[in-house]
Design an enzyme around this catalytic site. Structure first.
Site, mmCIF file in Angstrom:
data_model
loop_
_atom_site.group_PDB
_atom_site.id
_atom_site.type_symbol
_atom_site.label_atom_id
_atom_site.label_comp_id
_atom_site.label_asym_id
_atom_site.label_seq_id
_atom_site.Cartn_x
_atom_site.Cartn_y
_atom_site.Cartn_z
ATOM 1 N N ALA A 1 -13.421 61.618 -29.714
ATOM 2 C CA ALA A 1 -12.240 62.079 -28.982
ATOM 3 C C ALA A 1 -12.172 61.575 -27.554
ATOM 4 C CB ALA A 1 -12.202 63.614 -28.985
ATOM 5 N N SER A 2 -13.299 61.184 -26.981
ATOM 6 C CA SER A 2 -13.289 60.719 -25.589
ATOM 7 C C SER A 2 -13.137 59.201 -25.484
ATOM 8 C CB SER A 2 -14.575 61.164 -24.880
ATOM 9 O OG SER A 2 -15.717 60.635 -25.546
ATOM 10 N N GLY A 3 -13.012 58.519 -26.622
ATOM 11 C CA GLY A 3 -12.933 57.058 -26.614
ATOM 12 C C GLY A 3 -11.521 56.542 -26.423
ATOM 13 N N HIS B 1 -3.238 49.842 -39.317
ATOM 14 C CA HIS B 1 -2.007 50.298 -38.671
ATOM 15 C C HIS B 1 -0.821 49.354 -38.926
ATOM 16 C CE1 HIS B 1 -3.159 47.537 -35.346
ATOM 17 N NE2 HIS B 1 -1.868 47.519 -35.084
ATOM 18 N N GLY C 1 1.773 50.633 -41.187
ATOM 19 C CA GLY C 1 2.656 51.678 -40.697
ATOM 20 C C GLY C 1 3.819 51.158 -39.880
ATOM 21 N N HIS D 1 -4.971 42.792 -41.210
ATOM 22 C CA HIS D 1 -3.547 42.973 -40.922
ATOM 23 C C HIS D 1 -2.669 41.948 -41.648
ATOM 24 C CE1 HIS D 1 -4.910 45.793 -38.072
ATOM 25 N NE2 HIS D 1 -5.029 45.015 -37.029
ATOM 26 N N TYR E 1 16.316 38.240 -39.446
ATOM 27 C CA TYR E 1 17.475 37.359 -39.354
ATOM 28 C C TYR E 1 17.320 36.193 -40.310
ATOM 29 C CZ TYR E 1 14.498 34.655 -36.069
ATOM 30 O OH TYR E 1 13.480 33.945 -35.473
ATOM 31 N N ASP F 1 22.048 38.312 -38.319
ATOM 32 C CA ASP F 1 21.027 38.983 -37.522
ATOM 33 C C ASP F 1 21.116 40.498 -37.667
ATOM 34 O OD1 ASP F 1 19.659 40.207 -35.287
ATOM 35 O OD2 ASP F 1 19.595 38.241 -34.354
#
Length: 517
Positions: free
Chosen positions: A39-41, A214, A217, A276, A404, A424
């Site tokens: 939690a502190s990172g 991520h 998402g 990714h 586009y 577009d």
């Protein structure tokens, strides 16, 4: 329908979706405890807690049901953690009184527990605090929910997961659950990833594990399945008969910025491409799933990965920007690439012969992430417009989310001249009244709802590492060397040559400019 009416209906639609999500998330008499380990990172402060705050602000984490726990080795108080987080939750343009009140209300949900990541004492204390919350919310026995978010380095995953399993699980299973979110990197190669998967897999079922990437998402990435399978005109075009090549690109205009020592352990392929960009490739290339259930979608992604041919050295260009080794935390003889172009080939009926050019780099001349589908030349070109460039369908993932289509049209005027233009859809213009959620918001909400569609399954992770491990080992052993390139450039010239050799035709004289309101 007028645009104002459309926006009202769209906002109501989003609200209905969220209300539905809330009813699934919080069944009667069931509390939710979200535990952020580390939690502190930096990751927790910059991504995890802000995502939780935004969900809270939208009413998706109601204060009468939810409590949030931070756990780390740092010895601080509840108020110390809240003070550290406050600056990351307030909008950059300043907080209104309403924002300040929302931040204060959110921070009051946070309780901090200090302890080691491999010690029974700390996790027993954490379990005690969670149980206190569940009792205070009158949570029915067995209905409580516990979500553990590991904002930690993978080296401590096995010990932390062991502590959770032994001391912090939901006590019974009458509709409640315990779920664990783990961040990348999931290992350094196939062997280490499989070892990590085995260690965690001995403790938790696959249905309890959420390997977060991520990129899955992001709004435009989540749109890929809809674009491909809900629009008739793409169906006959999306194959080797019409598409010449596909590019998936990630570019940053800054270097490692003080993270050189950490980055040097991984390099651009492990950091960006193997996870990714390969996930994006799966969504571009996969077949239509039987349904939208998570397992059907992930089955099709695995089939794509298993169809990728082994990578040849001729299909790779590596680069390292000048000045990278000046970072005191980077070894003087570092062979770690900060840039890579890799051409992948998928051996199946749809994509045989279509190169997938995957490219990522740091300290380049622009910042963007995009998918660029380039179509073949028009046969029998009576307008002699080949020199102006090919048709392309471009999906801009970040920044300035857009999609586009580049096409040739008649240039306005008396003469029959052609010019490249575009159809577009820029999100900032079309959906300017809709706030696009951050990726972490979506994925945390999916985890609470038990939807694993946008998370990486174990066999999917294994197949991804099987593609890149031989190449990574050749780089680690010094058999492949990165070429130098100047910061602020396009990268090594050899990368452009490899793209051209693979069939990509660059358009000269055309620049896409995001429209303004």
């Amino acid at each position: 329908m007028g645009s104002g009416q459309w926006h009202i209906e769209k906002r109501n639609s989003f609200k209905n979706d969220f209300d539905s999500a809330e009813s699934e998330t919080f069944p009667e008499n069931g509390s939710l405890s979200i535990i952020v380990l580390g939690a502190s990172g930096d990751l927790a402060k910059k991504k995890t807690f802000p995502a939780l705050y935004n969900l809270f602000k939208q009413g998706l984490l109601p204060s009468n049901e939810v409590h949030i726990f931070g756990y780390a080795r740092t010895k601080i108080t509840d108020d110390d953690l809240r003070d550290r987080l406050r600056g990351y939750l307030i909008p950059k343009n300043g907080a209104s009184s309403k924002d300040s009140e929302a931040v204060s209300n959110f921070l009051q949900l946070i309780k901090y527990v200090s302890g080691a990541y491999d010690a029974e004492e700390g996790f027993r204390l954490l379990d005690k605090e969670i149980s206190k919350h569940e009792v205070s919310k009158h949570s029915a026995n067995g209905l409580s929910r516990r979500l553990f978010y590991l904002a930690l380095p993978p080296s401590v995953y096995p010990s932390v997961c062991k502590m959770i399993k032994h001391y912090c699980m939901n006590k019974t299973d009458l509709g409640g659950w315990t779920r664990v979110v783990v961040e990348k990197p999931f290992g350094r190669d196939l062997a280490s990833a499989e070892e990590l998967s085995s260690q965690i897999g001995e403790l938790f079922d696959e249905s309890q594990l959420y390997r977060i990437d991520h990129y899955l998402g992001k709004e435009l990435v989540q749109n890929l399945l809809v674009l491909r399978f809900a629009n008739r005109f793409f169906l006959p075009l999306w194959n080797r008969d019409n598409i010449d090549n596909v590019q998936i690109v990630f570019r940053e205009d800054f270097g490692t910025d003080g993270r050189g020592g950490y980055f040097d352990q991984y390099g651009i392929i492990r950091d960006i491409i193997q996870n990714h960009l390969l996930q994006v490739l799966c969504l571009v290339a996969m077949e239509k799933p039987v349904s939208l259930t998570p397992e059907h979608i992930r089955d099709e992604k695995v089939k794509v990965l298993q169809s990728v041919l082994p990578i040849k050295d001729d299909d790779v260009v590596l680069g390292q920007y000048d000045g990278y080794r000046d970072d005191p935390t980077v070894p003087d003889n570092s062979n770690t690439p900060t840039f890579a172009t890799v051409v992948l080939h998928i051996h199946n009926e749809r994509w045989e012969g279509v190169p997938f050019i995957v490219k990522a780099g740091k300290a380049l001349n622009s910042r963007k992430a995009e998918i660029r589908v380039q179509f073949k030349d028009v046969p029998g070109d009576i307008f002699k417009c080949k020199k102006q460039g090919r048709n392309e369908f471009v999906i801009r993932l970040q920044p300035s989310e857009a999609m586009y289509m580049k096409l040739t049209v008649k240039k306005p005027g008396l003469e029959m001249q052609t010019v490249q233009s575009e159809l577009d859809l820029s999100y900032g213009q079309r959906y300017h009244e809709v706030a696009i959620p951050e990726a972490y918001e979506r994925l945390i909400l999916d985890t609470i709802r038990g939807d694993q569609q946008h998370f990486v399954r174990r066999d999917e992770l294994k197949a991804a590492w099987e593609i890149f491990t031989p190449l990574l080992h050749r780089i680690d052993d010094g058999e492949l060397k990165p070429l130098p390139y100047k910061p602020g450039s396009r990268g090594p010239e050899a990368a452009d040559e490899l793209q051209a050799k693979s069939g990509y035709v660059q358009t000269h004289g055309y620049i896409w400019i995001p429209p303004t309101l």
